[in-house]
Motif scaffolding. Structure first.
Motif, PDB file in Angstrom:
ATOM      1  N   ASN A 148       0.862  -1.171   0.000  1.00  0.00           N
ATOM      2  CA  ASN A 148       0.000   0.000   0.000  1.00  0.00           C
ATOM      3  C   ASN A 148       0.912   1.239   0.000  1.00  0.00           C
ATOM      4  O   ASN A 148       2.137   1.105  -0.061  1.00  0.00           O
ATOM      5  CB  ASN A 148      -0.968  -0.016   1.192  1.00  0.00           C
ATOM      6  CG  ASN A 148      -0.253   0.008   2.527  1.00  0.00           C
ATOM      7  OD1 ASN A 148       0.856   0.536   2.658  1.00  0.00           O
ATOM      8  ND2 ASN A 148      -0.879  -0.572   3.535  1.00  0.00           N
ATOM      9  N   GLU A 149       0.343   2.429   0.081  1.00  0.00           N
ATOM     10  CA  GLU A 149       1.153   3.653  -0.006  1.00  0.00           C
ATOM     11  C   GLU A 149       2.187   3.745   1.113  1.00  0.00           C
ATOM     12  O   GLU A 149       3.326   4.142   0.880  1.00  0.00           O
ATOM     13  CB  GLU A 149       0.246   4.886   0.007  1.00  0.00           C
ATOM     14  CG  GLU A 149      -0.535   5.068  -1.274  1.00  0.00           C
ATOM     15  CD  GLU A 149      -1.417   6.295  -1.238  1.00  0.00           C
ATOM     16  OE1 GLU A 149      -1.039   7.284  -0.586  1.00  0.00           O
ATOM     17  OE2 GLU A 149      -2.477   6.256  -1.882  1.00  0.00           O
ATOM     18  N   ASP A 179       0.119  -2.798  -6.364  1.00  0.00           N
ATOM     19  CA  ASP A 179      -0.818  -2.242  -5.398  1.00  0.00           C
ATOM     20  C   ASP A 179      -1.854  -3.314  -5.051  1.00  0.00           C
ATOM     21  O   ASP A 179      -1.805  -4.432  -5.571  1.00  0.00           O
ATOM     22  CB  ASP A 179      -1.460  -0.950  -5.905  1.00  0.00           C
ATOM     23  CG  ASP A 179      -2.301  -1.139  -7.164  1.00  0.00           C
ATOM     24  OD1 ASP A 179      -2.630  -2.293  -7.511  1.00  0.00           O
ATOM     25  OD2 ASP A 179      -2.622  -0.125  -7.800  1.00  0.00           O
ATOM     26  N   ILE A 185       3.158  -1.091  -9.838  1.00  0.00           N
ATOM     27  CA  ILE A 185       3.382   0.335  -9.597  1.00  0.00           C
ATOM     28  C   ILE A 185       4.861   0.716  -9.616  1.00  0.00           C
ATOM     29  O   ILE A 185       5.198   1.876  -9.744  1.00  0.00           O
ATOM     30  CB  ILE A 185       2.732   0.803  -8.269  1.00  0.00           C
ATOM     31  CG1 ILE A 185       3.201  -0.047  -7.107  1.00  0.00           C
ATOM     32  CG2 ILE A 185       1.240   0.817  -8.385  1.00  0.00           C
ATOM     33  CD1 ILE A 185       2.680   0.425  -5.754  1.00  0.00           C
TER      34      ILE A 185
END
Length: 190
Positions: A148-149, A179, A185
């Motif tokens: 995740n971020e 992601d 990503i």
């Protein structure tokens, strides 16, 4: 300083978690599960080896983590949120008790059930690691992870800035970062 609470599966998948700057928490339930795994007659030798390896790391780094003793009063939280009455819920609720005191702490798991339980608790910050161990025998040249971020940010700060190889990548091995929707990503070569 980052704060992390590791579950049993996350420790088995990545036993080298210790970093001078991080605050690490582990549930007493996890310690009990690791002890059971290492001597289990029903677990395969690789899993038992991983459990022994984690317990050795814990023994060698006693000053770098804290054990959260499970409090039976936390069973009320399990009932309140209609969680299953099992060790996964007890581990997640142990982590939740730390989040009440430190909102900047993250629950690290590679167990889908623990992830889903954690999602039932308000404001619980969870990092799900879907990392498959790679050995030289089954080395494929690449490793895929789902980040995740926050995990991606940690990756960039730990690996790229500080050159910390948390994923135990082999030289020239590729890392493919996806992601939660399984979209690529980023790509990285160690």
């Amino acid at each position: 300083m980052s704060c992390y609470f590791y579950d049993t599966c996350a420790l088995l998948d990545a036993p080298n978690i210790f970093n001078e700057e991080d605050l690490i928490f582990i549930s007493s339930i996890t310690i009990s599960e690791l002890e059971g795994i290492k001597s289990s007659g029903t677990k395969d030798e690789e899993v038992k080896y991983k459990a022994r390896k984690v317990l050795k790391q814990l023994e060698d780094n006693q000053d770098k983590y804290h054990i959260v003793l499970y409090n039976p009063q936390w069973d009320r939280i399990i009932k309140k949120y209609h969680l299953p009455d099992n060790n996964d819920s007890r581990i997640v609720v142990s982590a939740y008790s730390i989040f009440a005191k430190n909102s900047y702490c993250y629950f690290i798991t590679s167990d889908l059930c623990c992830k889903k339980i954690a999602e039932c608790l308000p404001k619980m910050q969870t990092i799900f690691r879907s990392v498959e161990e790679t050995s030289l025998e089954d080395y494929s040249g690449f490793l895929e992870v789902i980040y995740n971020e926050l995990e991606l940010s940690n990756f960039y700060s730990k690996i790229l800035t500080n050159n910390i190889n948390e994923l135990e990548l082999i030289e020239n091995q590729y890392l493919i970062i996806k992601d939660n929707s399984n979209n690529v990503i980023d790509k990285y070569k160690w």
